[in-house]
Design a protein around this motif. Structure first.
Motif, short mmCIF file in Angstrom:
data_model
loop_
_atom_site.label_atom_id
_atom_site.label_comp_id
_atom_site.label_asym_id
_atom_site.label_seq_id
_atom_site.Cartn_x
_atom_site.Cartn_y
_atom_site.Cartn_z
N LEU A 52 5.01 7.28 -16.57
CA LEU A 52 5.42 7.16 -15.17
C LEU A 52 6.68 6.32 -15.05
O LEU A 52 7.45 6.49 -14.11
N CYS A 53 6.90 5.46 -16.00
CA CYS A 53 8.08 4.59 -15.96
C CYS A 53 9.37 5.38 -16.13
O CYS A 53 10.45 4.87 -15.85
N GLN A 54 9.28 6.62 -16.55
CA GLN A 54 10.45 7.48 -16.69
C GLN A 54 10.75 8.23 -15.39
O GLN A 54 11.78 8.89 -15.29
N GLU A 55 9.85 8.14 -14.42
CA GLU A 55 10.04 8.81 -13.13
C GLU A 55 11.16 8.13 -12.34
O GLU A 55 11.12 6.93 -12.12
N LYS A 56 12.12 8.92 -11.89
CA LYS A 56 13.22 8.33 -11.13
C LYS A 56 12.79 7.90 -9.72
O LYS A 56 13.46 7.11 -9.08
N HIS A 57 11.65 8.41 -9.24
CA HIS A 57 11.17 8.07 -7.90
C HIS A 57 10.11 6.97 -7.91
O HIS A 57 9.51 6.69 -6.87
N GLU B 239 8.97 -1.77 -7.21
CA GLU B 239 7.94 -2.81 -7.35
C GLU B 239 7.17 -2.65 -8.65
O GLU B 239 6.59 -3.62 -9.16
N PHE B 240 7.14 -1.43 -9.20
CA PHE B 240 6.37 -1.16 -10.41
C PHE B 240 7.17 -1.32 -11.69
O PHE B 240 6.62 -1.23 -12.78
N TRP B 241 8.47 -1.55 -11.60
CA TRP B 241 9.30 -1.67 -12.80
C TRP B 241 8.83 -2.79 -13.73
O TRP B 241 8.79 -2.59 -14.94
N PRO B 242 8.43 -3.97 -13.20
CA PRO B 242 7.93 -5.00 -14.11
C PRO B 242 6.65 -4.57 -14.85
O PRO B 242 6.42 -4.99 -15.98
N VAL B 243 5.84 -3.74 -14.21
CA VAL B 243 4.61 -3.26 -14.84
C VAL B 243 4.95 -2.42 -16.07
O VAL B 243 4.23 -2.44 -17.08
N LEU C 136 0.83 -1.20 0.00
CA LEU C 136 0.00 0.00 0.00
C LEU C 136 0.86 1.26 0.00
O LEU C 136 0.53 2.24 -0.67
N GLU C 137 1.97 1.26 0.71
CA GLU C 137 2.85 2.44 0.74
C GLU C 137 3.40 2.76 -0.65
O GLU C 137 3.51 3.92 -1.02
N SER C 138 3.71 1.73 -1.42
CA SER C 138 4.20 1.95 -2.79
C SER C 138 3.09 2.50 -3.67
O SER C 138 3.33 3.36 -4.51
N VAL C 139 1.88 2.03 -3.46
CA VAL C 139 0.74 2.52 -4.24
C VAL C 139 0.48 3.99 -3.90
O VAL C 139 0.16 4.80 -4.78
N LYS C 140 0.63 4.35 -2.63
CA LYS C 140 0.46 5.76 -2.24
C LYS C 140 1.52 6.63 -2.91
O LYS C 140 1.23 7.74 -3.35
N LYS C 141 2.75 6.13 -2.99
CA LYS C 141 3.82 6.88 -3.66
C LYS C 141 3.50 7.04 -5.15
O LYS C 141 3.70 8.10 -5.74
N LEU C 142 2.97 5.98 -5.76
CA LEU C 142 2.55 6.04 -7.16
C LEU C 142 1.50 7.12 -7.36
O LEU C 142 1.58 7.93 -8.29
N LYS C 143 0.52 7.17 -6.46
CA LYS C 143 -0.53 8.18 -6.55
C LYS C 143 0.06 9.59 -6.42
O LYS C 143 -0.34 10.50 -7.14
N GLU C 144 1.01 9.76 -5.51
CA GLU C 144 1.67 11.07 -5.36
C GLU C 144 2.35 11.48 -6.66
O GLU C 144 2.26 12.64 -7.07
N LEU C 145 3.03 10.55 -7.30
CA LEU C 145 3.69 10.84 -8.57
C LEU C 145 2.67 11.23 -9.64
O LEU C 145 2.87 12.18 -10.39
#
Length: 85
Positions: free
Chosen positions: A38-43, A47-51, A9-18
């Protein structure tokens, strides 16, 4: 969770912030959203790299960001909760 993909969930929250952060930028100063990834975002959490290798990455990111909406409690945002709505 999105289909068979599971993320903290913390990673998903970070994704939402981005994702939210990119909405508040002056559109004349950035690349058009059609070419933005979003895949170009350095932050982006690793966990989302495979996506990013999937063709449906943007749709997955959109669905995951909905799970992190501020008006949902963390219990209701989890797939384990069945009776919140």
């Amino acid at each position: 969770q999105d289909g068979d993909l599971k993320f903290p969930l913390e990673s998903v929250k970070k994704l939402k912030e981005l994702m939210d952060g990119n909405r508040h930028i002056n559109p004349r100063m950035v690349v058009p959203m059609a070419s933005y990834s979003l895949c170009q975002e350095k932050h982006l959490p690793e966990e989302f790299w495979p996506v990013c290798k999937r063709e449906d990455a943007l749709m997955i990111f959109r669905r995951l960001s909905l799970a992190a909406e501020d008006d949902l409690c963390e219990i209701c945002a989890n797939a384990a909760c069945a009776g919140c709505f």
